[in-house]
Scaffold this active site. Structure first.
Site, PDB file in Angstrom:
ATOM      1  N   THR A  14       9.625  -1.883   3.065  1.00 19.51           N
ATOM      2  CA  THR A  14       9.770  -0.921   1.957  1.00 19.51           C
ATOM      3  C   THR A  14      10.430   0.355   2.457  1.00 19.51           C
ATOM      4  O   THR A  14      11.355   0.884   1.825  1.00 19.51           O
ATOM      5  CB  THR A  14       8.370  -0.558   1.390  1.00 19.51           C
ATOM      6  OG1 THR A  14       7.791  -1.732   0.871  1.00 19.51           O
ATOM      7  CG2 THR A  14       8.442   0.500   0.313  1.00 19.51           C
ATOM      8  N   ASN A  41       2.576 -11.955   2.232  1.00 18.06           N
ATOM      9  CA  ASN A  41       1.243 -12.250   2.805  1.00 18.06           C
ATOM     10  C   ASN A  41       0.305 -12.763   1.719  1.00 18.06           C
ATOM     11  O   ASN A  41      -0.474 -13.676   1.937  1.00 18.06           O
ATOM     12  CB  ASN A  41       0.545 -11.011   3.373  1.00 18.06           C
ATOM     13  CG  ASN A  41       1.441 -10.063   4.082  1.00 18.06           C
ATOM     14  OD1 ASN A  41       2.502  -9.737   3.585  1.00 18.06           O
ATOM     15  ND2 ASN A  41       1.028  -9.616   5.243  1.00 18.06           N
ATOM     16  N   CYS A  42       0.411 -12.105   0.561  1.00 17.31           N
ATOM     17  CA  CYS A  42      -0.557 -12.383  -0.492  1.00 17.31           C
ATOM     18  C   CYS A  42      -0.397 -13.794  -1.059  1.00 17.31           C
ATOM     19  O   CYS A  42      -1.313 -14.315  -1.707  1.00 17.31           O
ATOM     20  CB  CYS A  42      -0.436 -11.344  -1.601  1.00 17.31           C
ATOM     21  SG  CYS A  42      -0.405  -9.665  -0.934  1.00 17.31           S
ATOM     22  N   PRO A 276       5.045  14.317  17.100  1.00 16.12           N
ATOM     23  CA  PRO A 276       6.200  14.694  16.283  1.00 16.12           C
ATOM     24  C   PRO A 276       7.160  13.513  16.092  1.00 16.12           C
ATOM     25  O   PRO A 276       7.356  12.716  17.023  1.00 16.12           O
ATOM     26  CB  PRO A 276       6.879  15.807  17.105  1.00 16.12           C
ATOM     27  CG  PRO A 276       5.876  16.247  18.100  1.00 16.12           C
ATOM     28  CD  PRO A 276       4.886  15.153  18.307  1.00 16.12           C
ATOM     29  N   ASP A 283      -1.862  -0.956   6.753  1.00 14.47           N
ATOM     30  CA  ASP A 283      -3.196  -1.349   7.220  1.00 14.47           C
ATOM     31  C   ASP A 283      -3.580  -0.684   8.542  1.00 14.47           C
ATOM     32  O   ASP A 283      -4.749  -0.692   8.922  1.00 14.47           O
ATOM     33  CB  ASP A 283      -3.243  -2.869   7.447  1.00 14.47           C
ATOM     34  CG  ASP A 283      -3.208  -3.652   6.152  1.00 14.47           C
ATOM     35  OD1 ASP A 283      -3.155  -3.018   5.080  1.00 14.47           O
ATOM     36  OD2 ASP A 283      -3.228  -4.897   6.225  1.00 14.47           O
ATOM     37  N   TYR A 426      -3.723  -2.301 -29.582  1.00 14.95           N
ATOM     38  CA  TYR A 426      -4.617  -3.320 -30.151  1.00 14.95           C
ATOM     39  C   TYR A 426      -3.906  -4.211 -31.170  1.00 14.95           C
ATOM     40  O   TYR A 426      -3.214  -3.729 -32.058  1.00 14.95           O
ATOM     41  CB  TYR A 426      -5.833  -2.663 -30.837  1.00 14.95           C
ATOM     42  CG  TYR A 426      -6.496  -3.599 -31.838  1.00 14.95           C
ATOM     43  CD1 TYR A 426      -7.092  -4.782 -31.396  1.00 14.95           C
ATOM     44  CD2 TYR A 426      -6.472  -3.340 -33.199  1.00 14.95           C
ATOM     45  CE1 TYR A 426      -7.658  -5.666 -32.308  1.00 14.95           C
ATOM     46  CE2 TYR A 426      -7.046  -4.221 -34.114  1.00 14.95           C
ATOM     47  CZ  TYR A 426      -7.628  -5.384 -33.657  1.00 14.95           C
ATOM     48  OH  TYR A 426      -8.172  -6.263 -34.533  1.00 14.95           O
TER      49      TYR A 426
END
Ligand code: FAD
Length: 565
Positions: A14, A41-42, A276, A283, A426
C-alpha cells in the site's frame, strides 16, 4: 529520494503504491522474504478448503505488474537481515542465490508483519505440524491435504485463523478438533456472545476442547499425537498451530529501535519510529486503542493498509496522522457472521470502566418480508455518560452492516443514546423502520432515563427463590413449557393487567420473556402500578444458549433450567 520498504504485502505494498502516486521521481525498492507480493492473507484459509480454487487469485499483484504500473522495484525472495540506521542502509540476503548486499535509503519503511506464535513445546517442527501465514504455507498445507488425504485435524488455537481453518477443513470432510486454552473461542467476544459461536461450531461437527492446553507433540505412525496437559492425548493426521501472532521485529530490535507491547515497534501518530527516517506500520507496531487509550496490538488488515498510506504521505513530506485502532472485525463461521468493534465487557471491566450492557435480538429486516433472520447484538456502554465502548453481533444477513454503523458511531464519539437518532436507510428487504442500531439507542435511553431496570443472565440463578421476590415469565404457556427458569411462574404479558392485584407490592418483581421485549413491556405496566420491577436482558433465549453451551462444555447440567431442554 530513495525509499526502501521491508515487507511487500498489506502495509508495504500500500505504501509503495501511494508513494509513487505522490512522487513520480522517488526510487522505491521493496524487499519481500516470501515469493509473493501483495497477496491476500485473508483468503489463504479458503484456498486450503478449496473455496478459492486458483492460486493466482491469492496474489493480487506480481512484481512485474507492480513495476509496469508503479515503477516499484519489488524484490521477492529477498530478506532484510539487519538495519544500519547510522549508515542509512539495510543488509539484504537474496534467498535464491545467497548473495548478501547492502542497500542505502533516504527513508525506510518497515512493514514486516507478525509471525504465527511458535510455542516452545516438545515436537514443534514435526512434518505434520503447520502454521499459516504466507502463500507458501498455504500451498504446503494444500499439497499435504491432496497427497496424504488427512481424515482428522487438530487446530491449536480458537482465534480467527483457527475458526476459518476449522470451517474449511470440515468442508473437506475432516474430523476437526479445536484445542483452546481460554474457556471460549474468539477472545474479542465476551463469553455470552461466544456461546452462539460455540453452538454453531458444535452443530457443524467441530469438536471444541475449551480450557485445555497443548503440552507437546509426538510422531505417531501415520499421524501426530497431540499431548494435552493432564489428560489423554489426541491423535490427528494434521495439526495446525494458530495460537496467535507475534510481531516480526528481530531486525528492529537488533538495530535498537524502541519496542513496546510484545516487542512491537513503537511509533508516533505519523508512524515514525524512534530512529529518524525510519517508519513502521502494520502488525509489527503497537497502536493506541481508540476506546481505552492504551497501547496495544491489533493485527488486522484495515489498520495495516491505512497506516501504510499515512506513512507514505509523511515520507513524501505531507502530514497525516493515525488516530488509533478500535479493532473492528468480522468473521464468517460457516453460514453465521460474527462481528465486533471497540472493547468487550471483559476488557472494559479490566480497564476499570463502570459499564453497562444491552442485548437485543432483532430480525435482519422487516419481519413481514420473507427471509429475515434473527441476530443477537450486545452493546457495551459506560454507565452515566452512556459513552459507547463496543459492540458484538452474531447472526446472519445484515450483521456486517450493523457493526459498521456501530463502528462509525464509536469513531465519531456518539454516545449510546444518540444511536436512536441515526438516519439509516430502510426498505423491508433490508431493514426495519427502526433499524436494530436505532433500537439499541432506544434501549440505552430507557436505561439512562430509568424507564426500565435490567438484570443479567449471570445473576438469574442467584435470584431469591424463598418467596421474598416475585419471579414471572411473560411468555405464552407453550413457550414456557418448552423450557423456563427454575422458580419463575408463567404469567403471559397479555394477561398481566388482570392479575395485578395478586402481586404483593412490597416485593421486587423479576420478569423474563423470550428476547427481552415482552418483559420490558411487562415492567412498564408494573412500574406504572408502583411495582419495583426489572427484566432479564436478552431474555430466556440468551440464557438458554449460554446454559446449553455450559452444559455441552462441561458435560454436566449446570443450572436451574426446567422443562424440555
Ligand atoms: P503482512 O501483510 O503479513 O506482510 C509482512 C510481509 O513482510 C510478509 O510477507 C513477510 O514475508 C515480509 N517480511 C517480514 N520480515 C521481512 C524481512 N526481514 N525481509 C523481507 N521481508 C520480510 N485481517 C483482517 O483484517 N481480516 C481477515 O479476514 C484476515 N484474515 C487473515 C487470514 C490469515 C490466514 C492471516 C495470516 C492473516 C489474516 N489477517 C486478516 C491479518 C492481516 O493479513 C494482517 O493484519 C496484515 O496483512 C498485516 O499487514 P502487514 O503489512 O503488517 O504484514
Amino acid at each position: 529520494m530513495k525509499v526502501v520498504i521491508v515487507g511487500g504485502v498489506a502495509g508495504g505494498a500500500t505504501a509503495a503504491a501511494r508513494i509513487r502516486r505522490l512522487d513520480e521521481n522517488a526510487q522505491i525498492v521493496v524487499f519481500e522474504r516470501s515469493g509473493f507480493v501483495s497477496y491476500a492473507n485473508c483468503g489463504l484459509p479458503y484456498y486450503i478448503g478449496g473455496v478459492i480454487t486458483d492460486p493466482e487469485e491469492l496474489t493480487l499483484q506480481t512484481p512485474e505488474r507492480f513495476w509496469q504500473r508503479f515503477r516499484v522495484d519489488m524484490r521477492v525472495r529477498h530478506e532484510v537481515t539487519a538495519l544500519h540506521p547510522q549508515r542509512k542502509s539495510v543488509a539484504v540476503r537474496d534467498l535464491e542465490t545467497g548473495r548478501v548486499f547492502e542497500e542505502r535509503y533516504d527513508k525506510l519503511l518497515l512493514s514486516p508483519g507478525a509471525r504465527p506464535t511458535q510455542p516452545e513445546l516438545p515436537g514443534v517442527g514435526l512434518d505434520r505440524l503447520f502454521t499459516l501465514r504466507t502463500v507458501e504455507d498455504t500451498l504446503r498445507i494444500r499439497a499435504f491435504v491432496e497427497r496424504e488425504k488427512p481424515r482428522s485435524a487438530v487446530l491449536a488455537g480458537g482465534g480467527y485463523i483457527g475458526l476459518e481453518l476449522a470451517e474449511n477443513l470440515r468442508g473437506l470432510g475432516m474430523d476437526v478438533t479445536i484445542v483452546q486454552r481460554p474457556q471460549q473461542l474468539l477472545n474479542p467476544l465476551d463469553y455470552d456472545m461466544a456461546a452462539f459461536d460455540h453452538a454453531k461450531m458444535r452443530q457443524e461437527g467441530v469438536k471444541l476442547m475449551l480450557g485445555h492446553s497443548v503440552a507437546g507433540f509426538e510422531a505417531d505412525r501415520n499421524g501426530v499425537k497431540v499431548l494435552l496437559k493432564g489428560e489423554a492425548a489426541l491423535k490427528a493426521d494434521l495439526v495446525i498451530l494458530a495460537i496467535g501472532v507475534t510481531p516480526d521485529t528481530r531486525i528492529a530490535k537488533e538495530a535498537g529501535l524502541e519496542l513496546g507491547v510484545k516487542d512491537s515497534i513503537v511509533v508516533n501518530d505519523r508512524m515514525e519510529t524512534s530512529e529518524p527516517d525510519i517508519y513502521a506500520v502494520g502488525d509489527a507496531v503497537e497502536v493506541k486503542h481508540c476506546v481505552t487509550g492504551e497501547q496495544t496490538l491489533i493485527s488486522l488488515a484495515g489498520p495495516a493498509n491505512k497506516q501504510g498510506r499515512i506513512a507514505a504521505d509523511n515520507i513524501c513530506g505531507g502530514h497525516s496522522v493515525y488516530g488509533g485502532s478500535q479493532g473492528s472485525s468480522v468473521i464468517k463461521v460457516f453460514d453465521m457472521t460474527v462481528a465486533t468493534t471497540g472493547i468487550n465487557e471483559r476488557t472494559a471491566k479490566k480497564a476499570g470502566i463502570d459499564c453497562d450492557k444491552i442485548y437485543l435480538s432483532p430480525a435482519s429486516h422487516a419481519a413481514y418480508y420473507p427471509g429475515g433472520r434473527l441476530m443477537t447484538m450486545k452493546v457495551v456502554f459506560e454507565k452515566g455518560s452512556c459513552r459507547l465502548l463496543g459492540a458484538q453481533i452474531v447472526g446472519y444477513e445484515g450483521v456486517d452492516k450493523r457493526i459498521d454503523v456501530l463502528a462509525s458511531a464509536l469513531y465519531a464519539g456518539l454516545n449510546g443514546v444518540q444511536l436512536k437518532e441515526l438516519d439509516l436507510a430502510y426498505a423491508p428487504p433490508y431493514s426495519s423502520a427502526k433499524d436494530p442500531v436505532n433500537m439499541a439507542g432506544f434501549m440505552i435511553e430507557n436505561i439512562a432515563q430509568g424507564n426500565v431496570k435490567q438484570f443479567h443472565w449471570e445473576e438469574a440463578d442467584a435470584l431469591p427463590r424463598d418467596g421474598s421476590a416475585i419471579l414471572l415469565d411473560a411468555r405464552t404457556p407453550a413457550e414456557y413449557a418448552r423450557g423456563h427458569l427454575e422458580g419463575f411462574r408463567n404469567l403471559p404479558l397479555d394477561e398481566l393487567r388482570e392479575h395485578l392485584e395478586e402481586l404483593e407490592r412490597d416485593k421486587p418483581v423479576y420478569v423474563v420473556c423470550q428476547s427481552g421485549l415482552r418483559s420490558y413491556l411487562a415492567c412498564r405496566i408494573l412500574a406504572q402500578h408502583g411495582v419495583d420491577c426489572c427484566h432479564l436482558a436478552g431474555g430466556y433465549r440468551l440464557y438458554e444458549v449460554i446454559a446449553k453451551e455450559r452444559c455441552a462444555a462441561e458435560c454436566a447440567f449446570p443450572c436451574g433450567m426446567e422443562g424440555n431442554h
